[in-house]
Design an enzyme around this catalytic site. Sequence first.
Site, PDB file in Angstrom:
ATOM      1  N   ALA A  40      43.177  45.810  45.219  1.00 19.59           N
ATOM      2  CA  ALA A  40      41.935  46.180  44.445  1.00 19.59           C
ATOM      3  C   ALA A  40      40.891  45.518  43.733  1.00 19.59           C
ATOM      4  O   ALA A  40      39.693  45.375  43.945  1.00 19.59           O
ATOM      5  CB  ALA A  40      42.587  47.126  43.142  1.00 19.59           C
ATOM      6  N   GLU A  41      41.528  44.325  43.553  1.00 22.02           N
ATOM      7  CA  GLU A  41      40.731  43.353  42.721  1.00 22.02           C
ATOM      8  C   GLU A  41      39.886  42.471  43.835  1.00 22.02           C
ATOM      9  O   GLU A  41      38.729  42.096  43.641  1.00 22.02           O
ATOM     10  CB  GLU A  41      41.437  42.257  41.892  1.00 22.02           C
ATOM     11  CG  GLU A  41      40.583  41.067  41.196  1.00 22.02           C
ATOM     12  CD  GLU A  41      40.917  40.679  39.843  1.00 22.02           C
ATOM     13  OE1 GLU A  41      40.234  39.860  39.378  1.00 22.02           O
ATOM     14  OE2 GLU A  41      42.050  41.116  39.467  1.00 22.02           O
ATOM     15  N   SER A  42      40.662  42.349  45.078  1.00 15.94           N
ATOM     16  CA  SER A  42      39.946  41.502  45.940  1.00 15.94           C
ATOM     17  C   SER A  42      38.902  42.467  46.568  1.00 15.94           C
ATOM     18  O   SER A  42      37.514  41.895  46.718  1.00 15.94           O
ATOM     19  CB  SER A  42      40.927  41.349  47.179  1.00 15.94           C
ATOM     20  OG  SER A  42      41.777  40.361  46.711  1.00 15.94           O
TER      21      SER A  42
END
Length: 141
Positions: A62-64
Amino acid sequence: MNLSKDEILAKANIASKNTLMETLNIEMVDFGDNFLIARMPVTPRVHQPDGVLHGGATAALAESVGSFASHIFIDTEKMFVRGLEITANHLKSIKEGFVYAKATFLHKGRTTQLLDIRVTDEADNLISICRLSTISLPKKK
């Protein structure tokens, strides 16, 4: 310089070499005016000990994808992106296949961005819901 969708996705995936994204086999696969989609294979590499997808791997996916989404929509010659905060609510487990993370902008400001990231399996079942806030900062000259 106007790049095609394929060229932008290829550049994003090349930028992932020798990073956590490469370690987790995260690949950017599609984007539009307000979203970016990445996928990650669910294999024992990203399992927790009981054989299901690790929440930390989901959060990394998700952060990527959220950070890359913010990155795509700024002037990278002048600015860089950093994550400020991420939350993840895991709703369903998965043992194999692929998960897809679709990052959609809720707010696309000059300095801060807020993204909704929905992680689904190949059958479009909702696995996790994440929120990511990012900040765009000027590069030092």
